[in-house]
Design an enzyme around this catalytic site. Structure first.
Site, PDB file in Angstrom:
ATOM      1  N   GLY A  33       0.968  -0.998  -0.097  1.00 30.41           N
ATOM      2  CA  GLY A  33       0.046   0.124   0.065  1.00 30.41           C
ATOM      3  C   GLY A  33       0.838   1.106  -0.156  1.00 30.41           C
ATOM      4  O   GLY A  33       2.216   1.161  -0.266  1.00 30.41           O
ATOM      5  N   ASN A  34       0.365   2.381   0.393  1.00 29.23           N
ATOM      6  CA  ASN A  34       0.960   3.728   0.325  1.00 29.23           C
ATOM      7  C   ASN A  34       0.510   4.534   1.369  1.00 29.23           C
ATOM      8  O   ASN A  34      -0.686   4.261   1.983  1.00 29.23           O
ATOM      9  CB  ASN A  34       0.984   4.290  -1.126  1.00 29.23           C
ATOM     10  CG  ASN A  34      -0.327   4.697  -1.540  1.00 29.23           C
ATOM     11  OD1 ASN A  34      -0.978   5.462  -1.079  1.00 29.23           O
ATOM     12  ND2 ASN A  34      -0.749   3.964  -2.728  1.00 29.23           N
ATOM     13  N   ARG A  35       1.113   5.704   1.707  1.00 30.74           N
ATOM     14  CA  ARG A  35       0.743   6.566   2.651  1.00 30.74           C
ATOM     15  C   ARG A  35      -0.451   7.510   2.402  1.00 30.74           C
ATOM     16  O   ARG A  35      -0.666   8.688   3.513  1.00 30.74           O
ATOM     17  CB  ARG A  35       1.966   7.358   3.316  1.00 30.74           C
ATOM     18  CG  ARG A  35       3.031   6.365   4.021  1.00 30.74           C
ATOM     19  CD  ARG A  35       3.822   7.334   4.425  1.00 30.74           C
ATOM     20  NE  ARG A  35       5.174   6.232   4.867  1.00 30.74           N
ATOM     21  CZ  ARG A  35       5.387   5.677   5.863  1.00 30.74           C
ATOM     22  NH1 ARG A  35       4.219   5.688   6.653  1.00 30.74           N
ATOM     23  NH2 ARG A  35       6.442   5.143   5.920  1.00 30.74           N
ATOM     24  N   SER A  36      -1.193   7.384   1.370  1.00 30.16           N
ATOM     25  CA  SER A  36      -1.917   8.474   0.870  1.00 30.16           C
ATOM     26  C   SER A  36      -3.030   8.592   2.137  1.00 30.16           C
ATOM     27  O   SER A  36      -3.748   7.553   2.504  1.00 30.16           O
ATOM     28  CB  SER A  36      -2.785   8.188  -0.327  1.00 30.16           C
ATOM     29  OG  SER A  36      -3.722   9.029  -0.626  1.00 30.16           O
TER      30      SER A  36
END
Ligand code: CTP
Ligand code: CA
Length: 236
Positions: A33-36
């Protein structure tokens, strides 16, 4: 048919906004995933609603609530986001791609949870490219499908020794083929999860770049103002 006013320049318009991050499953319990945070996309959707638009909000993983008053669609993977965007953008006036879309996903999905090997060897995760949703939407429009006349991308950039953030942004705008690119400078603690931001909006039609800074809510309003301006432009 358009009923427009200063206060509600998007009355009668439909806008699709994507936000948040995608998650790419490795096995039933793990993902990349990512930190958005989803904050900027939510702010754009709220500004579009306040401007009178009908808004479809397509949200991935986020740390904030989706906007009240929008039709909310939740997705997880890039594949799901891709399908949702092509479905909901058809017939809409504008698409804003604020989602942080994975560029790569695991090439194989393990149906059973990946276990530690008894012999002590470590697994290697092989990645493959994801589809470029923004570019595919532009391509679908070029192919004659009823995709929005105004497509807005976001570009997270870090400059390097030879190329500035805005030069990278201009190249990305041209590569994507969209009408507007919202460029922000990322890195360190900048932007992700923060309440304030600094962006520069770049335009494909040659109009001058527009800078906006402040709360993500204020920047959302600035983005929607430019979006409304693009929808009103005379046909080229
Ligand atoms: N985007 C997309 N599909 C992808 C990757 C990105 O639709 N698979 C969209 C994002 O939502 C954003 C824009 O494309 O609106 C630019 O995303 P960004 O990550 O900055 O650009 P990339 O083309 O992925 O280039 P890179 O990450 O290599 O800089
Ligand atoms: Ca990317």
């Amino acid at each position: 048919p358009r009923a427009q006013s200063e206060a509600a320049p998007l009355t009668g318009r439909t806008v699709v906004v994507t936000a948040g991050g995608t998650r790419e499953a490795l096995d039933p319990v793990r993902y990349l995933g990512n930190r958005s945070s989803g904050k900027q996309g939510v702010a754009v959707a709220e500004a579009a609603l306040a401007a009178g638009a009908t808004v479809t909000f397509i949200g991935g993983a986020m740390s904030v609530e989706p906007p009240a008053g929008a039709d909310v669609v939740r997705v997880e993977s890039t594949q799901e986001l891709h399908e949702a965007v092509l479905r909901h953008a058809a017939g809409a006036d504008a698409l804003v791609m604020a989602a942080a879309v994975a560029d790569f996903r695991p090439a194989e999905y393990a149906e059973a949870k990946i276990k530690k090997a008894q012999d002590g060897t470590n697994p290697v995760i092989r990645l493959e490219r994801t589809p470029d949703i923004l570019a595919d939407t532009v391509a679908a429009r070029t192919a004659g499908e009823p995709m929005p006349g105004v497509i807005v991308g976001f570009g997270a950039e870090t400059g390097d020794a030879t190329t500035s953030v805005l030069e990278f942004g201009a190249a990305k705008l041209a590569r994507k083929g969209c009408e507007m690119l919202v460029v922000n400078q990322v890195g360190r603690d900048k932007v992700f999860g923060q309440d304030t931001t600094e962006v520069t909006m770049l335009f494909a039609d040659g109009r001058e770049p527009v800078a906006a800074a402040g709360d993500k809510a204020d920047v959302g309003v600035a983005i929607v103002t430019e979006l409304a301006g693009l929808l009103d432009r005379p046909a080229r």
